[in-house]
Design a protein around this motif. Structure first.
Motif, mmCIF file in Angstrom:
data_model
loop_
_atom_site.group_PDB
_atom_site.id
_atom_site.type_symbol
_atom_site.label_atom_id
_atom_site.label_comp_id
_atom_site.label_asym_id
_atom_site.label_seq_id
_atom_site.Cartn_x
_atom_site.Cartn_y
_atom_site.Cartn_z
ATOM 1 N N ASP A 122 0.810 -1.214 0.000
ATOM 2 C CA ASP A 122 0.000 0.000 0.000
ATOM 3 C C ASP A 122 0.848 1.271 0.000
ATOM 4 O O ASP A 122 0.339 2.362 0.255
ATOM 5 C CB ASP A 122 -0.957 0.018 1.190
ATOM 6 N N GLU A 123 2.145 1.132 -0.293
ATOM 7 C CA GLU A 123 3.024 2.291 -0.374
ATOM 8 C C GLU A 123 3.800 2.283 -1.687
ATOM 9 O O GLU A 123 4.970 2.626 -1.746
ATOM 10 C CB GLU A 123 3.987 2.311 0.814
ATOM 11 N N ILE A 124 3.132 1.876 -2.739
ATOM 12 C CA ILE A 124 3.717 1.846 -4.073
ATOM 13 C C ILE A 124 3.000 2.900 -4.925
ATOM 14 O O ILE A 124 1.947 3.418 -4.529
ATOM 15 C CB ILE A 124 3.581 0.444 -4.703
ATOM 16 N N PRO A 125 3.552 3.264 -6.084
ATOM 17 C CA PRO A 125 2.882 4.256 -6.929
ATOM 18 C C PRO A 125 1.439 3.870 -7.233
ATOM 19 O O PRO A 125 1.158 2.748 -7.647
ATOM 20 C CB PRO A 125 3.739 4.262 -8.203
ATOM 21 N N GLY A 126 0.529 4.795 -6.977
ATOM 22 C CA GLY A 126 -0.885 4.553 -7.220
ATOM 23 C C GLY A 126 -1.656 4.021 -6.037
ATOM 24 O O GLY A 126 -2.890 3.958 -6.074
ATOM 25 N N SER A 127 -0.962 3.636 -4.968
ATOM 26 C CA SER A 127 -1.675 3.120 -3.800
ATOM 27 C C SER A 127 -2.175 4.273 -2.937
ATOM 28 O O SER A 127 -1.724 5.411 -3.051
ATOM 29 C CB SER A 127 -0.790 2.175 -2.989
ATOM 30 N N ASP A 128 -3.116 3.952 -2.052
ATOM 31 C CA ASP A 128 -3.809 4.981 -1.275
ATOM 32 C C ASP A 128 -4.276 4.330 0.027
ATOM 33 O O ASP A 128 -5.244 3.571 0.038
ATOM 34 C CB ASP A 128 -4.993 5.508 -2.089
ATOM 35 N N ILE A 129 -3.588 4.620 1.112
ATOM 36 C CA ILE A 129 -3.893 3.947 2.382
ATOM 37 C C ILE A 129 -5.294 4.272 2.900
ATOM 38 O O ILE A 129 -6.028 3.355 3.307
ATOM 39 C CB ILE A 129 -2.799 4.254 3.428
ATOM 40 N N PRO A 130 -5.747 5.538 2.911
ATOM 41 C CA PRO A 130 -7.124 5.781 3.356
ATOM 42 C C PRO A 130 -8.171 5.026 2.529
ATOM 43 O O PRO A 130 -9.147 4.498 3.077
ATOM 44 C CB PRO A 130 -7.273 7.301 3.200
ATOM 45 N N ALA A 131 -7.959 4.964 1.219
ATOM 46 C CA ALA A 131 -8.883 4.193 0.379
ATOM 47 C C ALA A 131 -8.792 2.709 0.703
ATOM 48 O O ALA A 131 -9.807 1.996 0.721
ATOM 49 C CB ALA A 131 -8.574 4.435 -1.097
ATOM 50 N N TYR A 132 -7.578 2.239 0.973
ATOM 51 C CA TYR A 132 -7.386 0.822 1.311
ATOM 52 C C TYR A 132 -8.105 0.490 2.613
ATOM 53 O O TYR A 132 -8.699 -0.591 2.757
ATOM 54 C CB TYR A 132 -5.893 0.525 1.444
ATOM 55 N N ILE A 133 -8.060 1.384 3.564
ATOM 56 C CA ILE A 133 -8.764 1.156 4.833
ATOM 57 C C ILE A 133 -10.262 0.978 4.584
ATOM 58 O O ILE A 133 -10.895 0.047 5.110
ATOM 59 C CB ILE A 133 -8.506 2.320 5.813
ATOM 60 N N ARG A 134 -10.836 1.832 3.748
ATOM 61 C CA ARG A 134 -12.270 1.717 3.437
ATOM 62 C C ARG A 134 -12.558 0.405 2.710
ATOM 63 O O ARG A 134 -13.568 -0.264 2.997
ATOM 64 C CB ARG A 134 -12.722 2.913 2.609
ATOM 65 N N SER A 135 -11.695 0.037 1.793
ATOM 66 C CA SER A 135 -11.889 -1.225 1.076
ATOM 67 C C SER A 135 -11.775 -2.410 2.027
ATOM 68 O O SER A 135 -12.534 -3.379 1.920
ATOM 69 C CB SER A 135 -10.857 -1.348 -0.050
ATOM 70 N N MET A 136 -10.830 -2.334 2.962
ATOM 71 C CA MET A 136 -10.635 -3.437 3.896
ATOM 72 C C MET A 136 -11.827 -3.575 4.842
ATOM 73 O O MET A 136 -12.231 -4.700 5.196
ATOM 74 C CB MET A 136 -9.342 -3.233 4.679
ATOM 75 N N GLU A 137 -12.391 -2.466 5.248
ATOM 76 C CA GLU A 137 -13.597 -2.523 6.082
ATOM 77 C C GLU A 137 -14.734 -3.201 5.324
ATOM 78 O O GLU A 137 -15.498 -3.988 5.898
ATOM 79 C CB GLU A 137 -13.991 -1.105 6.506
ATOM 80 N N ARG A 138 -14.816 -2.912 4.057
ATOM 81 C CA ARG A 138 -15.855 -3.537 3.238
ATOM 82 C C ARG A 138 -15.601 -5.036 3.071
ATOM 83 O O ARG A 138 -16.524 -5.842 3.161
ATOM 84 C CB ARG A 138 -15.876 -2.841 1.879
#
Length: 259
Positions: free
Chosen positions: A207-223
């Motif tokens: 989640d720390e590579i070009p194009g990644s987004d930690i806040p978006a990942y958190i929302r996706s993971m909650e889902r």
């Protein structure tokens, strides 16, 4: 000239039942060893991701591809989309359509071009690539240092709520950004099967590579955590069940969410 041996067979496969076959590239480092999923349907078949593209998947699995085939890319990183150019019906999220066309997610296969800092970074996130990204080459004359990802045509844009219908089974598209902007999963609520791509798998999540987004990942993971999946067929590493899905999601959320 590569000093690596020539692989007898580039792709391996395993039939999992329920019309699902797993294909993978055993001579590729786990960092880039994508799970490729073939799903047989009544009216058409589904192919989820395509591997690196260093050898012909269409030829290696021709016996599986004996009817109309829809190719869905969970995202457009090279390990998942490198072979997409072989297939005429290629579906991708709009956020990564240009990346697929431009092949902008190329990653060098020759580790000698990576700096010590690069190698240390990969090691720090759980992937020691210092020994090389390939343990063999697909055919005589293949030069890992010369390989460049090729772009592919986008035949259809897919997004949240779209359905891939195979006639006797159907998969809903879930947009799950975080690892990449256009990361998607395919969800069959009837069977409880989830093809998750790299949104979640049983290994170090990137989640720390070009194009990644930690806040978006958190929302996706909650889902993902709330999804009543029976079995998750992920983009890397072995498949797992609902309990492990919750464990992996909780581990990510505990690590990344604000106190």
């Amino acid at each position: 000239m590569s000093a690596l041996p020539i692989a007898g067979h580039w792709f391996a496969r395993k039939a999992l039942g329920d019309g699902i076959t797993l294909l993978w590239e055993p001579h590729v480092h786990p960092l880039l060893r994508c799970n490729i999923w073939h799903v047989a349907g009544r009216d058409s078949d589904l192919l989820v991701d395509t591997g690196l593209g260093v050898a012909s998947l269409a030829e290696a699995a021709a016996d599986l591809f004996d009817k109309s085939l829809t190719v869905v890319l969970t995202h457009c990183h090279m390990d998942h989309a490198g072979g997409a150019r072989e297939f005429g019906v290629c579906c991708v999220h709009a956020a990564e359509a240009q990346a697929l066309t431009d092949a902008s997610n190329h990653l060098p296969l020759d580790v000698s071009v990576y700096s010590p800092d690069d190698l240390a970074w990969f090691s720090g996130i759980g992937y020691d690539i210092s020994g090389g990204l390939l343990t063999a080459i697909p055919h005589a004359g293949f030069d890992p240092g010369a390989h460049i990802m090729q772009g592919a045509a986008v035949s259809q844009l897919i997004g949240e709520g779209d359905v891939v219908d195979l006639g006797d089974r159907a998969f809903e598209v879930l947009h799950l950004p975080g690892h990449s902007p256009g990361s998607i999963a395919l969800w069959d609520a009837q069977s409880g099967i989830l093809f998750s791509g790299d949104a979640i798998y049983d290994g170090p999540l990137l989640d720390e590579i070009p194009g990644s987004d930690i806040p978006a990942y958190i929302r996706s993971m909650e889902r993902l955590r709330a999804l009543p999946a029976r079995i998750v067929h992920a983009g890397h590493e072995p498949s797992f069940g609902r309990d492990r899905l919750v464990e992996l999601a909780d581990a990510y959320l505990n690590n990344r969410s604000d106190p």
